[in-house]
Structure formats: structure tokens, C-alpha cells
Design an enzyme around this catalytic site. Structure first.
Site, PDB file in Angstrom:
ATOM      1  CG  HIS A 159      -5.573  15.408  -5.158  1.00 44.11           C
ATOM      2  ND1 HIS A 159      -6.211  16.419  -3.847  1.00 44.11           N
ATOM      3  CD2 HIS A 159      -4.224  15.920  -4.985  1.00 44.11           C
ATOM      4  CE1 HIS A 159      -5.044  16.864  -3.832  1.00 44.11           C
ATOM      5  NE2 HIS A 159      -3.635  16.936  -4.540  1.00 44.11           N
TER       6      HIS A 159
ATOM      7  CE  LYS B  58      -3.345  24.622  -8.960  1.00 46.28           C
ATOM      8  NZ  LYS B  58      -2.740  23.478  -9.455  1.00 46.28           N
TER       9      LYS B  58
ATOM     10  CG  HIS C 297      -3.261  20.879   2.357  1.00 44.31           C
ATOM     11  ND1 HIS C 297      -2.693  20.398   2.739  1.00 44.31           N
ATOM     12  CD2 HIS C 297      -3.512  20.039   1.275  1.00 44.31           C
ATOM     13  CE1 HIS C 297      -1.282  19.586   2.352  1.00 44.31           C
ATOM     14  NE2 HIS C 297      -2.404  19.132   1.508  1.00 44.31           N
ATOM     15  CG  ASN C 298     -10.921  21.231   1.862  1.00 48.70           C
ATOM     16  OD1 ASN C 298     -10.115  22.655   1.859  1.00 48.70           O
ATOM     17  ND2 ASN C 298     -11.127  21.094   0.531  1.00 48.70           N
TER      18      ASN C 298
ATOM     19  CD  GLN D 244       0.936  16.289   2.898  1.00 52.17           C
ATOM     20  OE1 GLN D 244       0.007  15.899   3.814  1.00 52.17           O
ATOM     21  NE2 GLN D 244      -0.099  15.912   1.237  1.00 52.17           N
TER      22      GLN D 244
ATOM     23  N   GLY E 138      -6.721  26.265 -11.251  1.00 55.56           N
ATOM     24  CA  GLY E 138      -7.637  25.994  -9.608  1.00 55.56           C
ATOM     25  C   GLY E 138      -7.620  25.165  -9.479  1.00 55.56           C
TER      26      GLY E 138
END
Lengths: 744, 226
Positions: free
Chosen positions: A60, A104, A108-109, A254, A550
Site C-alpha cells: 500500500h 485525486k 478504500h476497498n 479506522q 492516483g
């Protein structure tokens, strides 16, 4: 009573006890990566350092599998508008002599699958902070959502939660949501895609950098307290494939507090206005670790951090937890010593907690102390810049030939007008084509008083600086096309987003993307990814627009089965006069209806093939960049009363939406080949209406664009001459009823 | 000198700048008021804007009611100063007991943003003199807690005294009792609305231009009173 602080693993310990066995594999590090960390340090890492490397070197944060491909975006011509690009928190594009916009998209899959409301909410929160960190006031958001089959039990759980999360956060933050998309496909069963985009506006001279520069400058952490939420989010959730242990990972998601983000936003903007900020970085994935190591690395100096000064939610937190927490709504500012008091007072006025946690040093090292003991001592670039880079093996999947040979053009077609009519109603009612108001009515589109166009229009259009200047935004993707051919599928996403911006009358000028695919360790997925990047890069070169930033989301798969590769592309356009924008709906009875662009027999990957036959096979529609550019030119110049992009659902969908927008019917004549005309999804087309058809035809002739005058606006039905008619009431019932019936 | 309309910013207020723009469009001077200040800065009228004051924690408007500025707002309302609460501002007015009743979670449980048709029921308030009685106007609603609720006696009294200011027509977005979208106090100077007139002042960026008349009305009212 005093409690002795728990023993911590200090740098001294690491030297004294070099052979301690460390749980690097559980943190997601490969054996050779662990060896590399030891080499960089010349010793074993401390517990804190190990968790910092594990998150900074995660997929990530480090883009270790994608970086070799993404370089193609960096090699594109920058154009003369781009002020900041890839590598920054977000790309920045000049829109006038004094103003710039930044935008942008980010995914957040994985968090959204585990906890849909908070996952989606913090997806919005994270991208908003990226925009804020560039020096901009966030002014709008968009979201691109993909879920599994509507009948899948997960879909019922995820859709209401994700939509409420996107809305709950954005609404409370006071950002209009101006568009996006929602799609359903069984390939996303167990792997929903939640991609969010944010747009911000800034005076050009207010552009910020994420650099810790100036020895002696103070490091201020402000915003929410740091808690145990989101620990390991990037390494655990976003960088590994789900097994069946979904719920057990919940602590890694989160929890968002949009009210906190709102006051952090206002406090930050006031700091900018008063010129108090030397450097700034938001805390997102990888939290405090990412913020301190990236700003320190970018500054090329050193930083000393007093970690126990960080305000905590739970006093019992250990130092590695403080370093890796992904608690939301936090920012890190680098501030000159003489500005510290003013920054702290300003934050206090907004009710924001702010704390000096460190200082920029000339040591060249990132040094972190915990209650007086040194727990981290590293060269910051080893965390932020020198992570592993993999050129992973690629292989075109062997199954692709058979898939491409199974063409939808060969499927049985409706044989009567009645059957054609019924299939049109089924297509416009399909979850991928139907009216998404059930979703979009849960989002505030009016706040800030600059929304000129919002959903269901093709693009969001925002007035800038009181107008008439504006920017248009569209976010599009189509996983089915990309499954059939990822190169073409990625180009189709780019072409559609650019077209959606162009139909408003805006000029496409910049691109962001979210590239959602399966595991990079699968050579077939890696090949899809490489093709997607190549497709977007080639498309951008043809359109002469840069990619300004991106995000990549790997590991969207369950077991061995990846999602359809899904590039989601955001295009930003500049509109010189928003008062002259072109809306999508038919506007006046008597206007002529024209179809711009060339319709081919392209049914593979289409919504018709899926709805009528649950079929996915063949080759996706072709992309002709010269034709796309000709279409953009006509849309910008011709005297149009309405213009609507043709994409999923083809002309059937476009006519339905253009009629229903203002409740005005139309009669069209499609000659022979009515079926193909209605359901083909050929790219490069738009449905327009105009009081001056000759002028539009002349503009098309000049641009070399095919143009067909197909009918006239008017009446209370959609009439396909010689075939069928559907009253607008019946059409609306089909188009608008689907999502409320499914999700309440 | 144009009349001054104060617009209160609480932490979490969202439509505060939007209301200030609307006041300017109507020809007034918008004056920002800060939640923590006990100072109305000499304004002639006050708007409590929409948003999520203090995060809407505890209950919408429940914390804002205790802001220092609200002590002054309540006192000024008692002296007859025109006060308009929009959306979250309406919730604050109810929590402050300047208006009766309460705004509960929408009947459909979802946040709702849509262009809403309304019927003007009372033009006898400081904020609605410029509207036509019975007129159909359009303004956006955008809220999750907008279901107006009060006991039957209160509702009957509001109706009987002509204190329902606007009513939802062509569909009730939130389940409000008797389709109530806005009410006023006995004196007619304090008005609470769930729809957003500030987002109905310019069709380019709003649902219509119908809302401008509310801001124009109060400017007329304060000039008349001066």
C-alpha cells in the site's frame, strides 16, 4: 502509586541482543525484506523500527509491485498546467493565473468490506486530507462504488453501510458530492470497491510541500488523539488477500469522526492564510510513521521525535502502536519556532488538540524517543524511498482466448418489436443502468453554493472563484470491458470519463486513477495490471493530458479468484463559462435529436448481453482517439440544448435518461438495425438535442465526426418509430424502481 | 447603509458562508458571528445556518444551545429581533425553546437531499412578508433529522395561530407531522425551516430563485422597524 513503564525494545537492546527472533512474517514482511532491513540498519531492528518498516514497505505504501509500471505515467508530457504531480499527496493543475485545483482518487476497498460504514467514511476522510495537505480548501467529493451481485447476501450488508458512510462523512464535512458511479457484478462478491475522489481549490502561491525543512523547526501533531484503531491497516488489510477471517480483522479498520475533520480543516486553512506552515503532511495509511518518515526524507535533513508527547486515547499504548496507529483526522505540520505559539492558539480556538512532538535536526537521521529511551534511529529515506521494488512475473491468462472468442454479437436477439421493447425496459432497469437516486439522494450536493451540475448529470461541474470559470469532474470504470481486454478496458474508462467532462462543454485537462485488481503475486493479474497502465498511458498521450496522481489497490480477490480488473479513471476538465454549460436532459419540445459518433455492432461486454443472457465474452468496444477528440471539439463549440454521453446501456439508456431528466419525450427513427442502434456500446458517441441541427451537422462535418439526425424532442413517450413506444410514466417506473426495491 | 444580518458559525456549521452569500445577493450586509463570543456585533437580524454543530453529538442542536452566543440570540429574539434557523439552526432553535417541538430522525432513516416543493402558509413573519400566500416554491432539503414532531395540542395551536410557515407538498421527505417544513414563534420574528432558502437564491447553483425572497423580506422588515 506509580506504575513502572513497560520495558521497551530500545536501540541499545537491539545492539546488545542481535539474535532476538522477530515476528517479521506476521507483519507481512518476506524473509529477504527482513534481511534488507537488517542490512540497512547494520543491526536488527527494534520492535518499533520493525513495525515502521513493515508498514512503509507494505504494498500500500511502497507501491513495490506497481512502481516499475507506473513510471509510464511519470514519462507522459506534463502539459503547461501541472504544478505538482505523481509522488505528491495529490496532483495540482493551474486553472487561472492565480488559482489552481488539486484532485485525486483513492481506494478504500478492504476496510469497506470488513466494516462498510467506517471503511467508506474514512475513505472519504483520507482523500480529503490529501487534498487539504496540498494547501487547498476541499470543495467536492465523488465516489465510485462496486458491489457483488444484487442477490448476494454481502451486497445487502455492504450497500447501505457504504452509502451511509460516504454520505455520513462527506455531508458532515460540508462537501458536496457531485457524482460518481455504482455498479454490481458477481466478480465483486466478497471484494467491493470503494473509490473516493476529492477536489480542492487553492491560490497558486499557497501550494504546500510535505517537507521537514529548516533545522530547528518544530514538528506539530494536531487533530484527533491517537488510539488503537487501524493498527496495521495498510499491511494487514490492504496488502493481503482475504481468507475467511473477515470479522477478526475489524480492529484494523479506522473509525472516522467527520466533525473532527471539519475543525481540523478550518484550522489548517487558517494556518495557510496566516503563512504559518513550512511543510505539512496528513496522517493516512501508515499514520504517524508515514508522516514523519516521508517529511523527514523529503526534507533531506533529520528529525527528532518525542513519541510519548503524542496525545493518546489509551494511556497503555505501546510505542510501536503509537507509530503505526491509523487513527483518523490527524495532521503533521512543520512550523518555525517563532510561529509555534500562534499555531497552538489557533488550533485551540477551533477546539483542535495540537502538540509539539519533535524538531527538525541536521543529523540526517530519524530519531524517536519514548520516555527518554531511543526506540528508533534510522535514515528516513530507508523507510520512505528505499523500499523493495519488484518486477513481478507477468503472463497473459491462457483462458483469455476462449473468453474473447465467445462473442456477444453471436447471441440470440429479440425477434419482435414487443420483445425489443421488453428488453429495453429490462436494460434501463438493470442495477448498473438504473436511476441511482436512492444512493445520490443520501449525499448533499448543494453545500458551498458552487455546484452547477451534479448527479445524475454526466459530470459534476463546480463554479470556481465566483465564476464564470469552472471545473468539471467525472469518475468512470467498467470492469467487464477490462476483463475482456484490460488495455482497451482501461482506455474505455479514460475515454468515458473524458467524454463525460466534455459533454458539459469543458475541456479535459488532467487524469487521476484508482487501479483495482487482484493479487500481484498472480502473473495473470500482474499482466492485467501492466496492460491497464499501458492503456491509460497511451490514452493520455493521445488526449494530451497528464496523469497527475492516483492509487493502486491490489489483493482484491477471494482465494484464487480475483475481481474483474477495474481501472477507475477520474478526469478533470476546465469550463470557461459555467453559465453556458450543457446539461444532459432534453430541454425543449421541437428540438432536433442527433446522435454524434459512429455506432458499430459492439455488444460484447454490454449491459444488454449481461441482462438478456448473463453473458460476458468477446472483445470490448474499440477506442478511436481521433474520433473522441473530434467529439470533444464539437461538444465544446456546437450550439447544444443538451448532450449526454453514451456508455453502459448504449442509446437505450441515453434516450431514457435524456427523456426522464425533464419529463420530455422524444420520437426517434433508427432505420434498420434498431436492435444494434439501441444496445451497442460503441465508444466516442453522444446524444444531443439542439434548436439548430444544421449548425451541429456543420460542426461535425468540419471535425470529421459522424452525425445522424435521429428525431425530435416532444410528447410524453419515448417513441422508436416503426418499433414501439413507451410512456414516460412506465419508463420512469422501470428506471427508478430498482434500487429502492432492493435496498429500501 | 444596508441592514446587517449576522450569521453564526458554530464548530461544524457548514452552510454559514452560503447564507452570507445569500444575504449579500439580497442586498444586505452579512456579518460573521462566532459561537464563542457573547457579542452580536450590532446586527439587525440573525441566521443560525445548517450543518452539524459540535458534530451533532448527544442530539442535533443540543450542545449549540449552550454556546455563549446563544445567550445573546435568545435575548435578542425576546426583544423582537428577527432570527431564522435553517436545518441544524432550526434544531438549535427548538433545543433553545425559542420554537416548540423537535426534529427527529427521518422516517425513512436515510439522509435525504432533494429539491422539495413547498407551499407558503404564512407571510406574517419577519422572514416571509415578500412571499405570496399559498405560493408553491422549491428549495432543497438535505438532512437526516428533519421529522418535525410535537404533541397534538401544540400542533393544533400552531395551525390555529397561523404559525406553520411552510409545508411540504408533492411528497413529504421525512415524515414530518402535518407535512410541516417550517414554523414561527408567537411574535413571528423567530422562524425555523428545514428547507434551505440559501440554496434557492440562484438557479445556476441552487434549486430555484424562490428563497431569495426570505432574505429580502427580513431586510425590508428591519428597515421598516428602524
Amino acid at each position: 502509586m506509580t506504575v513502572a513503564p513497560p520495558t521497551v525494545d530500545t536501540v541499545a537492546n537491539a545492539v546488545d541482543d542481535p539474535d532476538l527472533e522477530q515476528p517479521y512474517a506476521e507483519l507481512g514482511l518476506a524473509p529477504d525484506e527482513y534481511a534488507r532491513i537488517r542490512e540497512a540498519l547494520g543491526r536488527r531492528p527494534t520492535e518499533c523500527e520493525l513495525s515502521m518498516y513493515s508498514i512503509m514497505w507494505s504494498e500500500h505504501c511502497s507501491y513495490k509491485s506497481s512502481r516499475v509500471h507506473l513510471r509510464q505515467f511519470g514519462d507522459l508530457p506534463k502539459g503547461d498546467r501541472m504544478l505538482a504531480g505523481i509522488g505528491e499527496n495529490a496532483g495540482v493543475v493551474a486553472v487561472s493565473d492565480t488559482l489552481a485545483v488539486t484532485f485525486k482518487a483513492e481506494s478504500h476497498n478492504h476496510p469497506s468490506y470488513v466494516e462498510p460504514y467506517q471503511g467508506a467514511a474514512t475513505g472519504v476522510g483520507g482523500i480529503v486530507r490529501d487534498i487539504l495537505a496540498m494547501g487547498a480548501r476541499p470543495v467536492a467529493v465523488m465516489d465510485s462504488l462496486r458491489f457483488g451481485d444484487v442477490d448476494h447476501p454481502d451486497t445487502r450488508r455492504l450497500v447501505p453501510g457504504v452509502v451511509a458512510g460516504v454520505g455520513g462523512y462527506g455531508n458532515c464535512l460540508g462537501l458536496p458530492n457531485v457524482g460518481g458511479e455504482i455498479a454490481f457484478d458477481p466478480s465483486y462478491n466478497g471484494n467491493p470497491l470503494v473509490n473516493a475522489l476529492c477536489l480542492g481549490v487553492l491560490p497558486r502561491e499557497r501550494l504546500q510541500t510535505a517537507k521537514a525543512s529548516g533545522v530547528g523547526n518544530q514538528v506539530i501533531l494536531y487533530g484527533a488523539r491517537t488510539g488503537r484503531d487501524g493498527i496495521g491497516g495498510v499491511s494487514v488489510l490492504a496488502s493481503a488477500t482475504f481468507s475467511d477471517g473477515g470479522p477478526a480483522k475489524r480492529p484494523a479498520v479506522q473509525v472516522g469522526d467527520p466533525f473532527q475533520e471539519k475543525i481540523v480543516t478550518e484550522a489548517t486553512l487558517e494556518m495557510y492564510d496566516r503563512g504559518l506552515v513550512v511543510g505539512i503532511q496528513d496522517l493516512g495509511g501508515a499514520g504517524f510513521t508515514c508522516a514523519i518518515s516521508e517529511t523527514a526524507a523529503a526534507g533531506g535533513l533529520g528529525m527528532h521525535v518525542t513519541l510519548d508527547a503524542v496525545p493518546l486515547r489509551e494511556a497503555s499504548m505501546e510505542p510501536w502502536e503509537v507509530l503505526s496507529s491509523e487513527s483518523q483526522e490527524r495532521m503533521l505540520a512543520i512550523v518555525a519556532p517563532e510561529s509555534v505559539e500562534e499555531v497552538l492558539a489557533l488550533c485551540h480556538r477551533w477546539g483542535v488538540i495540537a502538540t509539539v512532538v519533535g524538531e527538525v535536526t541536521g543529523s540526517g537521521r530519524l530519531e524517536v524517543d519514548w520516555h527518554g529511551e531511543r526506540v528508533v534511529d534510522v535514515v528516513p529515506a530507508t523507510l520512505a524511498e528505499d523500499g523493495p521494488v519488484y518486477d513481478r512475473p507477468l503472463a497473459r491468462p491462457a483462458s483469455l482466448d476462449a473468453l474473447q472468442a465467445d462473442r456477444a454479437e453471436d447471441l440470440p436477439r429479440p425477434t419482435s418489436s414487443a420483445a425489443l421493447r421488453a428488453e429495453l425496459l429490462r436494460v434501463v432497469a438493470s442495477p448498473n443502468v438504473c436511476d441511482p437516486s436512492w444512493v445520490t439522494d443520501q449525499y448533499d450536493r448543494y453545500v458551498l453554493r458552487d455546484t452547477v451540475l451534479a448527479q445524475p448529470e454526466d459530470a459534476g461541474l463546480l463554479r470556481i472563484d465566483g465564476g464564470p470559470l469552472g471545473v468539471a469532474l467525472a469518475l468512470d470504470g467498467n470492469g467487464r470491458y477490462a476483463a475482456l481486454d484490460p488495455y482497451v478496458g482501461a482506455q474505455l474508462a479514460l475515454a468515458e470519463a473524458a467524454r463525460n467532462v466534455a459533454v458539459t462543454g469543458a475541456e479535459p485537462v488532467a487524469v487521476t486513477d484508482c487501479l483495482n485488481v487482484g493479487s500481484p503475486e498472480d502473473p495473470g493479474v500482474m499482466w492485467q495490471f501492466a496492460e491497464i497502465v499501458r492503456g491509460i498511458a497511451d490514452g493520455c498521450r493521445a488526449l494530451e493530458v497528464p496523469v497527475t496522481g492516483g492509487n493502486v489497490s491490489f489483493y482484491n480477490q477471494t482465494g484464487d479468484v480475483p475481481i474483474n480488473p477495474t481501472p477507475v479513471v477520474g478526469v478533470l476538465g476546465i469550463h470557461s463559462d459555467v453559465t453556458a454549460r450543457t446539461p444532459m436532459g432534453f430541454a425543449r419540445a421541437g428540438d432536433a435529436v442527433l446522435l454524434l459518433g459512429t455506432t458499430r455492432e459492439e455488444l460484447s461486454g454490454s449491459e444488454w448481453a449481461w441482462v438478456a443472457h448473463r453473458h460476458l465474452g468477446g472483445l470490448p468496444p474499440a477506442v478511436d482517439w481521433a474520433a473522441e477528440r473530434a467529439l470533444h471539439a464539437v461538444l465544446a463549440q456546437a450550439p447544444l440544448a443538451s448532450a449526454h454521453d453514451l456508455s453502459t446501456g448504449g442509446l437505450a439508456s441515453a434516450l431514457t435518461e435524456a427523456c426522464l431528466r425533464n419529463g420530455l419525450g422524444a420520437t426517434v427513427t433508427l432505420d434498420d438495425g434498431t436492435f444494434v442502434a439501441l444496445f451497442s456500446e460503441s465508444a466516442g458517441r453522444a446524444l444531443v438535442s439542439t434548436p439548430s441541427p444544421e449548425a451541429v451537422e456543420d460542426a461535425c462535418a468540419a471535425a470529421g465526426l459522424a452525425c445522424l439526425r435521429i428525431g425530435e424532442v416532444g410528447g410524453t413517450a419515448l417513441v422508436v418509430a416503426g418499433a414501439f413506444e413507451i410512456g414516460l410514466t412506465e419508463l420512469a417506473a422501470a428506471h427508478t424502481g430498482t434500487l429502492p426495491a432492493l435496498f429500501g | 447603509m444596508p441592514s446587517a444580518v449576522g450569521v453564526v458559525t458554530f464548530p461544524g456549521s457548514l452552510d454559514d458562508r452560503d447564507v452570507m452569500q445569500a444575504v449579500s445577493l439580497a442586498g444586505g450586509t452579512a456579518v460573521p458571528l462566532w459561537h464563542g463570543d457573547s457579542d452580536l456585533r450590532g446586527v439587525d437580524a440573525i441566521v443560525l445556518p445548517g450543518g452539524f454543530s459540535y458534530g451533532d453529538y448527544l442530539r442535533c442542536g443540543a450542545i449549540a444551545r449552550f454556546a455563549p452566543v446563544m445567550v445573546e440570540v435568545v435575548a435578542a429574539a425576546g426583544r423582537g429581533m428577527p432570527v431564522l434557523g435553517i436545518c441544524n439552526g432550526f434544531q438549535v432553535l427548538c433545543e433553545s425553546h425559542l420554537l416548540p417541538g423537535a426534529l427527529l430522525r427521518n422516517a425513512g432513516l436515510h439522509y435525504v437531499c432533494r429539491d422539495q416543493a413547498l407551499r407558503v402558509e404564512s407571510t406574517a413573519t419577519a422572514w416571509t412578508t415578500g412571499l405570496e400566500p399559498g405560493a408553491r416554491i422549491v428549495a432543497p432539503v438535505k438532512h437526516g433529522e428533519g421529522r418535525y414532531t410535537a404533541d397534538t395540542e401544540t400542533l393544533d395551536r400552531l395551525e390555529g395561530e397561523g404559525r406553520v410557515v411552510v409545508r411540504y407538498v408533492e411528497g413529504n421527505p421525512n415524515g414530518s407531522l402535518r407535512d410541516i417544513a417550517g414554523i414561527t414563534n408567537e411574535a413571528g420574528n423567530v422562524v425555523g425551516l428545514m428547507p434551505h432558502p440559501e440554496h434557492a437564491c440562484d438557479p445556476l447553483v441552487g434549486a430555484s430563485a424562490d428563497g431569495l425572497a426570505l432574505f429580502a423580506s427580513v431586510l425590508t422588515a428591519v428597515v421598516g422597524a428602524a
